[in-house]
Design a protein around this motif. Structure first.
Motif, PDB file in Angstrom:
ATOM      1  N   GLY A  30       1.745   2.188  23.494  1.00 46.75           N
ATOM      2  CA  GLY A  30       0.293   2.166  23.357  1.00 46.75           C
ATOM      3  C   GLY A  30      -0.276   3.321  22.553  1.00 46.75           C
ATOM      4  N   GLN A  31       0.527   4.345  22.302  1.00 47.28           N
ATOM      5  CA  GLN A  31       0.034   5.454  21.489  1.00 47.28           C
ATOM      6  C   GLN A  31      -0.082   5.014  20.025  1.00 47.28           C
ATOM      7  N   TYR A  32      -1.057   5.604  19.322  1.00 46.55           N
ATOM      8  CA  TYR A  32      -1.181   5.364  17.879  1.00 46.55           C
ATOM      9  C   TYR A  32      -0.451   6.507  17.200  1.00 46.55           C
ATOM     10  N   LEU A  33       0.681   6.194  16.589  1.00 47.26           N
ATOM     11  CA  LEU A  33       1.603   7.204  16.069  1.00 47.26           C
ATOM     12  C   LEU A  33       1.516   7.284  14.545  1.00 47.26           C
ATOM     13  N   VAL A  34       1.250   8.494  14.042  1.00 45.31           N
ATOM     14  CA  VAL A  34       1.078   8.714  12.607  1.00 45.31           C
ATOM     15  C   VAL A  34       2.055   9.789  12.141  1.00 45.31           C
ATOM     16  N   GLY A  35       2.749   9.493  11.066  1.00 46.99           N
ATOM     17  CA  GLY A  35       3.659  10.468  10.477  1.00 46.99           C
ATOM     18  C   GLY A  35       3.161  10.952   9.137  1.00 46.99           C
ATOM     19  N   PHE A  36       3.838  11.943   8.603  1.00 44.87           N
ATOM     20  CA  PHE A  36       3.562  12.464   7.263  1.00 44.87           C
ATOM     21  C   PHE A  36       4.820  12.328   6.420  1.00 44.87           C
ATOM     22  N   ALA A  37       4.633  12.022   5.158  1.00 42.75           N
ATOM     23  CA  ALA A  37       5.749  11.967   4.214  1.00 42.75           C
ATOM     24  C   ALA A  37       5.409  12.830   3.015  1.00 42.75           C
ATOM     25  N   ALA A  38       6.013  14.007   2.959  1.00 41.64           N
ATOM     26  CA  ALA A  38       5.818  14.905   1.818  1.00 41.64           C
ATOM     27  C   ALA A  38       6.973  14.684   0.859  1.00 41.64           C
ATOM     28  N   GLU A  39       6.675  14.099  -0.291  1.00 36.86           N
ATOM     29  CA  GLU A  39       7.707  13.707  -1.242  1.00 36.86           C
ATOM     30  C   GLU A  39       7.476  14.367  -2.599  1.00 36.86           C
ATOM     31  N   THR A  40       8.509  14.326  -3.433  1.00 36.60           N
ATOM     32  CA  THR A  40       8.383  14.833  -4.804  1.00 36.60           C
ATOM     33  C   THR A  40       8.644  13.747  -5.839  1.00 36.60           C
ATOM     34  N   SER A  41       9.149  12.603  -5.400  1.00 39.81           N
ATOM     35  CA  SER A  41       9.354  11.468  -6.312  1.00 39.81           C
ATOM     36  C   SER A  41       9.257  10.171  -5.514  1.00 39.81           C
ATOM     37  N   ASN A  42       8.732   9.129  -6.138  1.00 35.73           N
ATOM     38  CA  ASN A  42       8.554   7.815  -5.502  1.00 35.73           C
ATOM     39  C   ASN A  42       7.943   7.933  -4.097  1.00 35.73           C
ATOM     40  N   PRO A  43       6.823   8.651  -3.968  1.00 35.24           N
ATOM     41  CA  PRO A  43       6.268   8.906  -2.623  1.00 35.24           C
ATOM     42  C   PRO A  43       5.903   7.647  -1.861  1.00 35.24           C
ATOM     43  N   LEU A  44       5.320   6.641  -2.530  1.00 35.68           N
ATOM     44  CA  LEU A  44       4.918   5.426  -1.822  1.00 35.68           C
ATOM     45  C   LEU A  44       6.136   4.652  -1.322  1.00 35.68           C
ATOM     46  N   GLU A  45       7.152   4.590  -2.138  1.00 38.84           N
ATOM     47  CA  GLU A  45       8.370   3.865  -1.746  1.00 38.84           C
ATOM     48  C   GLU A  45       8.996   4.493  -0.503  1.00 38.84           C
ATOM     49  N   TYR A  46       9.170   5.810  -0.530  1.00 35.50           N
ATOM     50  CA  TYR A  46       9.781   6.485   0.617  1.00 35.50           C
ATOM     51  C   TYR A  46       8.844   6.467   1.827  1.00 35.50           C
ATOM     52  N   GLY A  47       7.542   6.557   1.576  1.00 34.13           N
ATOM     53  CA  GLY A  47       6.583   6.503   2.680  1.00 34.13           C
ATOM     54  C   GLY A  47       6.637   5.179   3.408  1.00 34.13           C
ATOM     55  N   ARG A  48       6.715   4.075   2.660  1.00 34.05           N
ATOM     56  CA  ARG A  48       6.788   2.743   3.287  1.00 34.05           C
ATOM     57  C   ARG A  48       8.062   2.599   4.122  1.00 34.05           C
ATOM     58  N   LYS A  49       9.162   3.102   3.606  1.00 37.75           N
ATOM     59  CA  LYS A  49      10.420   3.028   4.352  1.00 37.75           C
ATOM     60  C   LYS A  49      10.320   3.806   5.661  1.00 37.75           C
ATOM     61  N   LYS A  50       9.713   4.973   5.588  1.00 38.97           N
ATOM     62  CA  LYS A  50       9.565   5.811   6.783  1.00 38.97           C
ATOM     63  C   LYS A  50       8.642   5.146   7.803  1.00 38.97           C
ATOM     64  N   LEU A  51       7.575   4.532   7.334  1.00 44.00           N
ATOM     65  CA  LEU A  51       6.628   3.830   8.202  1.00 44.00           C
ATOM     66  C   LEU A  51       7.335   2.768   9.024  1.00 44.00           C
ATOM     67  N   THR A  52       8.223   2.020   8.381  1.00 48.05           N
ATOM     68  CA  THR A  52       8.927   0.923   9.041  1.00 48.05           C
ATOM     69  C   THR A  52      10.075   1.425   9.913  1.00 48.05           C
ATOM     70  N   SER A  53      10.896   2.307   9.344  1.00 47.16           N
ATOM     71  CA  SER A  53      12.120   2.724  10.042  1.00 47.16           C
ATOM     72  C   SER A  53      11.827   3.541  11.299  1.00 47.16           C
ATOM     73  N   LYS A  54      10.665   4.169  11.348  1.00 54.49           N
ATOM     74  CA  LYS A  54      10.363   5.019  12.500  1.00 54.49           C
ATOM     75  C   LYS A  54       9.301   4.410  13.408  1.00 54.49           C
TER      76      LYS A  54
END
Length: 402
Positions: A317-341
């Protein structure tokens, strides 16, 4: 929204001071208790008697004019005010506040107050765009001051451009809108992590990263301003919270942060992991200082626990938000992190972009939720970015509820 509010109207020395008369009148008509404080230069444009007649209150003009021996006037009015409104705010008064200069009653009162401060600039278009003025406004914005942008048009100096004091009705509307959403997160428990972690090698050396903690601290302070009950779990930083209501828990290592976040997670409504936690730690920590050797050095590293992934697995029930600090392809890695975690949303930024790196006062982010709804927040102070992120979270939670 203005009914019963204690409002200190600060008037500085510009031709737009005449508009402050209408502003004082309209605020009074809305039921606010308005007191006016004038700089010496502002009295060249408007007489204090005008404001006294409009507000039916005495006007403050002199730091040393102490009418009540039991009170220090500028401290008393600083504590009294719910809202401080500077209109017009000249380049001079903006520079003084940003520089911490207290050479007049208005500047002194601002330094002594914890009230919400709204600044409505008015000046020549070239002054408004001058790097020093821009820098000072950015500094104040970072500290939590709210700006009401000037309008564009014909200015008293003869130039045409941005710098005209916003109309009184719009100034009041802007403040009312802001005040009405101040308690968006009232009743919510918000857990936020911030800063780096340190992983010891020996009593002298450790591994860490470039995170300053500014983004996490800004999120904590903005969440508290929006009415939330906030717990901030922070790694080692040089930052100090400005809101005493925030519960701060200090940690050093990734392991310590893991345990504290898990301890507070079950009772939280919103969890934002903004900390830059070490992914690896030395396998062996030496009790004594390692001595320099002639040959190279190899230190074996082992993985730390993945805090965000573990929270995603136990989410209830918690609303869980992460951060993705990237140096290349930030959206691609961010989407993967959103799903995998198993996150509800992720805040993505390219730390190699100018204005979005570690340690700076500004940020540029993309907010992406689990429904693939994407929002961009352009270059702004970290406090402004934090406010936008929290409003996205609040809207997403309300959408889910119904």
């Amino acid at each position: 929204m203005m009914e019963g509010k204690n409002i200190l109207l600060g008037v500085s020395g510009g031709i737009a001071a005449y508009k402050a008369c209408a502003l004082a009148s309209k605020l009074t008509q809305k039921g606010a208790d308005v007191r006016v404080m004038m700089t010496e230069n502002s009295r060249e444009f408007v007489a204090p008697l005008t404001f006294q007649a409009l507000t039916r209150n005495p006007v403050y003009i002199d730091t040393f004019d102490e009418k009540d021996p039991e009170k220090i006037a500028h401290v008393d009015v600083a504590d009294w005010a719910d809202i401080i409104l500077l209109a017009p705010a000249t380049a001079n008064i903006i520079g003084k506040i940003a520089g911490g200069i207290a050479d007049g009653m208005l500047a002194t009162t601002l330094l002594a107050s914890k009230a919400d401060v709204y600044i409505a600039p008015a000046m020549n278009v070239n002054m408004y765009a001058h790097p020093a003025v821009v820098r000072n406004m950015k500094q104040l914005e970072e500290w939590g001051y709210h700006f009401i942008e000037p309008g564009a048009g014909y200015l008293a100096c003869g130039w045409v451009g941005k710098g005209r004091l916003e109309e009184p009705e719009q100034i009041i509307h802007t403040i009312e809108q802001h005040q009405s959403r101040d308690l968006l997160l009232l009743g919510k428990k918000v857990l936020i992590s911030a800063g780096p972690t340190r992983e010891d090698v020996d009593p002298v050396r450790f591994f860490t990263n470039r995170s300053s903690g500014r983004m996490g601290y800004a999120l904590a302070e903005e969440a508290a301003n929006l009415g939330a009950e906030v717990t901030l779990v922070t790694g080692p930083t040089e930052l100090k919270l400005t809101n005493d209501a925030i519960k701060q828990v200090d940690v050093i290592t990734a392991e310590e942060m893991f345990h504290v976040m898990h301890e507070h997670f079950p009772s939280s409504d919103i969890v934002i992991k903004a900390a830059a936690v070490a992914d690896y730690r030395p396998k062996q920590v030496y009790k004594d200082k390692m001595k320099k050797q002639e040959e190279g050095l190899t230190i074996e590293m082992v993985r730390t626990k993945d805090i965000l992934k573990s929270l995603g697995e136990m989410k209830n029930g918690q609303y869980l938000v992460g951060f993705a600090a990237e140096t290349s392809n930030p959206l691609e890695y961010g989407r993967k992190k959103l799903t995998s975690k198993n996150l509800d949303a992720i805040v993505i930024n390219n730390v190699s972009s100018e204005g979005a790196g570690f340690g700076g006062a500004t940020n540029i982010v993309t907010y992406l939720n689990k429904f693939n709804q994407q929002h961009e927040v352009s270059l702004a102070s970290k406090h402004v970015v934090a406010g936008e992120i929290l409003r996205f979270i609040d809207r997403d939670m309300k959408d889910e509820e119904g």
